[in-house]
Design a protein around this motif. Structure first.
Motif, PDB file in Angstrom:
ATOM      1  N   GLU A  54      43.754  57.423  42.279  1.00 30.46           N
ATOM      2  CA  GLU A  54      44.270  57.515  40.914  1.00 30.46           C
ATOM      3  C   GLU A  54      44.457  56.146  40.250  1.00 30.46           C
ATOM      4  N   LEU A  55      43.382  55.364  40.200  1.00 26.84           N
ATOM      5  CA  LEU A  55      43.437  54.093  39.499  1.00 26.84           C
ATOM      6  C   LEU A  55      43.359  54.321  37.992  1.00 26.84           C
ATOM      7  N   ASN A  56      43.728  53.306  37.223  1.00 34.11           N
ATOM      8  CA  ASN A  56      43.680  53.381  35.773  1.00 34.11           C
ATOM      9  C   ASN A  56      43.177  52.052  35.214  1.00 34.11           C
ATOM     10  N   PRO A  57      42.875  51.991  33.917  1.00 33.72           N
ATOM     11  CA  PRO A  57      42.316  50.753  33.348  1.00 33.72           C
ATOM     12  C   PRO A  57      43.226  49.532  33.451  1.00 33.72           C
ATOM     13  N   GLN A  58      44.500  49.740  33.717  1.00 29.40           N
ATOM     14  CA  GLN A  58      45.415  48.597  33.847  1.00 29.40           C
ATOM     15  C   GLN A  58      45.382  47.970  35.235  1.00 29.40           C
ATOM     16  N   ASP A  59      44.747  48.640  36.190  1.00 33.06           N
ATOM     17  CA  ASP A  59      44.698  48.108  37.555  1.00 33.06           C
ATOM     18  C   ASP A  59      43.782  46.897  37.649  1.00 33.06           C
ATOM     19  N   LYS A  60      44.082  46.052  38.621  1.00 37.30           N
ATOM     20  CA  LYS A  60      43.268  44.878  38.929  1.00 37.30           C
ATOM     21  C   LYS A  60      42.879  44.957  40.403  1.00 37.30           C
ATOM     22  N   VAL A  61      41.584  45.083  40.659  1.00 38.50           N
ATOM     23  CA  VAL A  61      41.086  45.375  41.999  1.00 38.50           C
ATOM     24  C   VAL A  61      40.446  44.137  42.618  1.00 38.50           C
ATOM     25  N   ALA A  62      40.869  43.780  43.827  1.00 42.02           N
ATOM     26  CA  ALA A  62      40.251  42.667  44.550  1.00 42.02           C
ATOM     27  C   ALA A  62      38.923  43.126  45.155  1.00 42.02           C
ATOM     28  N   GLN A  63      37.901  42.285  45.024  1.00 41.08           N
ATOM     29  CA  GLN A  63      36.622  42.586  45.678  1.00 41.08           C
ATOM     30  C   GLN A  63      36.391  41.516  46.737  1.00 41.08           C
ATOM     31  N   VAL A  64      36.723  41.874  47.981  1.00 44.80           N
ATOM     32  CA  VAL A  64      36.761  40.888  49.054  1.00 44.80           C
ATOM     33  C   VAL A  64      35.647  41.049  50.081  1.00 44.80           C
ATOM     34  N   PHE A  65      35.084  42.245  50.204  1.00 47.41           N
ATOM     35  CA  PHE A  65      34.071  42.479  51.229  1.00 47.41           C
ATOM     36  C   PHE A  65      32.701  41.981  50.787  1.00 47.41           C
ATOM     37  N   SER A  66      31.900  41.562  51.742  1.00 45.14           N
ATOM     38  CA  SER A  66      30.502  41.247  51.468  1.00 45.14           C
ATOM     39  C   SER A  66      29.821  42.492  50.925  1.00 45.14           C
ATOM     40  N   VAL A  67      28.918  42.310  49.950  1.00 51.65           N
ATOM     41  CA  VAL A  67      28.225  43.471  49.389  1.00 51.65           C
ATOM     42  C   VAL A  67      27.264  44.080  50.404  1.00 51.65           C
ATOM     43  N   ALA A  68      27.000  43.381  51.508  1.00 53.15           N
ATOM     44  CA  ALA A  68      26.166  43.932  52.576  1.00 53.15           C
ATOM     45  C   ALA A  68      26.973  44.848  53.494  1.00 53.15           C
ATOM     46  N   PHE A  69      28.285  44.923  53.273  1.00 51.67           N
ATOM     47  CA  PHE A  69      29.177  45.794  54.034  1.00 51.67           C
ATOM     48  C   PHE A  69      29.588  46.933  53.115  1.00 51.67           C
ATOM     49  N   ASP A  70      29.460  48.164  53.579  1.00 44.31           N
ATOM     50  CA  ASP A  70      29.637  49.290  52.667  1.00 44.31           C
ATOM     51  C   ASP A  70      31.059  49.450  52.137  1.00 44.31           C
ATOM     52  N   ALA A  71      32.031  48.783  52.746  1.00 40.33           N
ATOM     53  CA  ALA A  71      33.390  48.832  52.205  1.00 40.33           C
ATOM     54  C   ALA A  71      33.455  48.238  50.804  1.00 40.33           C
ATOM     55  N   SER A  72      32.496  47.380  50.470  1.00 39.71           N
ATOM     56  CA  SER A  72      32.468  46.805  49.120  1.00 39.71           C
ATOM     57  C   SER A  72      32.250  47.884  48.065  1.00 39.71           C
ATOM     58  N   LEU A  73      31.556  48.969  48.436  1.00 37.95           N
ATOM     59  CA  LEU A  73      31.327  50.052  47.478  1.00 37.95           C
ATOM     60  C   LEU A  73      32.632  50.693  47.055  1.00 37.95           C
ATOM     61  N   GLU A  74      33.572  50.775  47.981  1.00 35.47           N
ATOM     62  CA  GLU A  74      34.883  51.335  47.657  1.00 35.47           C
ATOM     63  C   GLU A  74      35.553  50.490  46.583  1.00 35.47           C
ATOM     64  N   GLU A  75      35.564  49.179  46.769  1.00 41.55           N
ATOM     65  CA  GLU A  75      36.210  48.284  45.811  1.00 41.55           C
ATOM     66  C   GLU A  75      35.540  48.365  44.439  1.00 41.55           C
ATOM     67  N   ILE A  76      34.206  48.218  44.451  1.00 44.89           N
ATOM     68  CA  ILE A  76      33.454  48.142  43.195  1.00 44.89           C
ATOM     69  C   ILE A  76      33.601  49.419  42.382  1.00 44.89           C
ATOM     70  N   TRP A  77      33.419  50.564  43.041  1.00 44.98           N
ATOM     71  CA  TRP A  77      33.418  51.813  42.290  1.00 44.98           C
ATOM     72  C   TRP A  77      34.807  52.343  41.991  1.00 44.98           C
ATOM     73  N   LEU A  78      35.814  51.902  42.748  1.00 41.80           N
ATOM     74  CA  LEU A  78      37.188  52.218  42.336  1.00 41.80           C
ATOM     75  C   LEU A  78      37.451  51.631  40.953  1.00 41.80           C
ATOM     76  N   ALA A  79      36.978  50.398  40.746  1.00 40.28           N
ATOM     77  CA  ALA A  79      37.159  49.752  39.443  1.00 40.28           C
ATOM     78  C   ALA A  79      36.263  50.370  38.385  1.00 40.28           C
ATOM     79  N   PHE A  80      34.970  50.525  38.706  1.00 39.52           N
ATOM     80  CA  PHE A  80      34.023  51.033  37.712  1.00 39.52           C
ATOM     81  C   PHE A  80      34.391  52.448  37.245  1.00 39.52           C
ATOM     82  N   ARG A  81      34.796  53.289  38.171  1.00 37.56           N
ATOM     83  CA  ARG A  81      35.113  54.688  37.831  1.00 37.56           C
ATOM     84  C   ARG A  81      36.317  54.770  36.889  1.00 37.56           C
TER      85      ARG A  81
END
Length: 371
Positions: A158-185
């Motif tokens: 339940e993120l919202n536009p006011q959230d600020k998400v850290a993107q710490v994982f290498s994009v070659a590691f699939d955990a980065s998808l969680e960070e990126i799309w939590l923000a994008f969604r």
């Protein structure tokens, strides 16, 4: 210098780059490599490849040349999206398409999204993981699978536009998808954290505090080296490793939700989750079932000097009754063990990051914090 890119700017630039990729001959179903550091350019590249109907293959800028070459040849990539700095150290067999700051300069005739007919079964990306044969293996993830993750985590976190998400994982590691799309969604702000900051738990803590980030996804090893509390955080997601209960106790606060997750790449980032419960009661396990070895008796230490929180974590008052002749506390050893059928205790390893060298206990997180 810090940069800001709006979602509108990112979308228009992705449409423009997608048109460029299509003009280069990239077709639906092709695999296209990405070799970029965490930056707006890497997010632009991902979106552009998807908009072109292709699937992206992320590579870590720290990979050795032979691994990069193998992956690009194995997936049949004809193109690699990179910049001058990241691609300079590699001998590449495919054509390099430069993606840099100028890629966000918009030309009015290329701002519409390409009309590409893809299905949910088409590949969206491919992540290479370590293979049992010594060669990396490519795991192909469909649009249906990643869409399922994005929609599921949107409901879960339940993120919202006011959230600020850290993107710490290498994009070659699939955990980065969680960070990126939590923000994008959710329309939240995504903060790509530099490699230099990621080398130090204290530097990452300072970065989060300075930028008032609200969402962090990380591994327990990194969390063990970070400074707490971080009042701006409202969501902390753990995964990728075993997460000891005692590691999370100091982080527990009324304003911070802590979620432990599990999932292999083949199941698209996470398959299970559980909210952290600081009041989780310790119970006695049956014979043959592994559990943490707890020790009682008059030989127990008083506690740790100047560390009341650690003392409270390790010297506990159990919910079950103890012998009348035993002090009413137990020491949580961190050792994984079980009773066998003969009543003997079998040592199975550690539940945390501690190892022993010639009998001396060594905390790997302590070493990492000094490096």
């Amino acid at each position: 210098a810090s940069r800001q890119v709006s979602y509108q700017e990112l979308n228009l630039a992705a449409n423009q780059l997608a048109a460029r990729l299509i003009a280069k001959g990239i077709q639906q179903g092709d695999f296209v490599g990405i070799l970029l550091k965490r930056s707006p350019e890497v997010y632009l590249s991902m979106l552009a490849i998807l908009k072109a109907g292709a699937a992206y293959v992320p590579l870590d800028i720290g990979y050795p040349e032979d691994r990069v070459s193998f992956i690009l040849e194995d997936c049949g990539a004809k193109f690699l999206l990179s910049d001058e700095a990241c691609s300079a150290g590699f001998k590449l067999s495919c054509e390099v398409i430069i993606v840099d700051g100028s890629s966000f300069d918009i030309r009015q005739n290329d701002t519409e999204a390409p009309e590409i007919a893809i299905t949910v079964a088409d590949p969206a990306y491919m992540i290479y993981t370590s293979g049992s044969t010594g060669r990396p293996k490519g795991v192909i993830i469909s649009h249906a699978a990643i869409s399922n993750l994005v929609k599921g985590e949107d409901r879960l976190f339940e993120l919202n536009p006011q959230d600020k998400v850290a993107q710490v994982f290498s994009v070659a590691f699939d955990a980065s998808l969680e960070e990126i799309w939590l923000a994008f969604r959710s329309g939240a702000t995504l903060f790509p954290v530099s490699e230099a900051v990621m080398h130090s738990g204290s530097d990452l803590s300072d970065y989060i505090a300075t930028h008032q980030l609200t969402v962090l996804s990380t591994v327990p090893t990194m969390l063990s080296m970070m400074q707490y509390p971080l009042p701006s955080l409202r969501l902390l997601i753990l995964g990728g490793e075993n997460c000891p209960h005692e590691l999370l106790l100091p982080w527990h606060s009324s304003g911070l939700r802590i979620v432990n997750t599990y999932g292999p790449t083949e199941a698209t980032v996470i398959a299970t989750y559980a909210d952290f419960d600081p009041l989780h009661k310790i119970t006695i396990v049956p014979i043959g079932v592994p559990g943490e070895l707890c020790i009682g008796g008059p030989g127990l230490a008083i506690g740790y000097l100047h560390q009341p929180e650690l003392t409270a974590e390790k010297f506990i008052q159990p919910a079950f009754p103890l012998s009348d002749t035993t002090p009413s506390c137990l020491y949580r050893s961190g050792d994984l063990a079980r009773f066998n059928e003969r009543g003997n205790i079998e040592f199975l390893g550690r539940i945390d990051l501690q190892v022993k060298l010639r009998g001396y206990r060594i905390e790997l997180s302590e070493i990492e914090s000094q490096l």
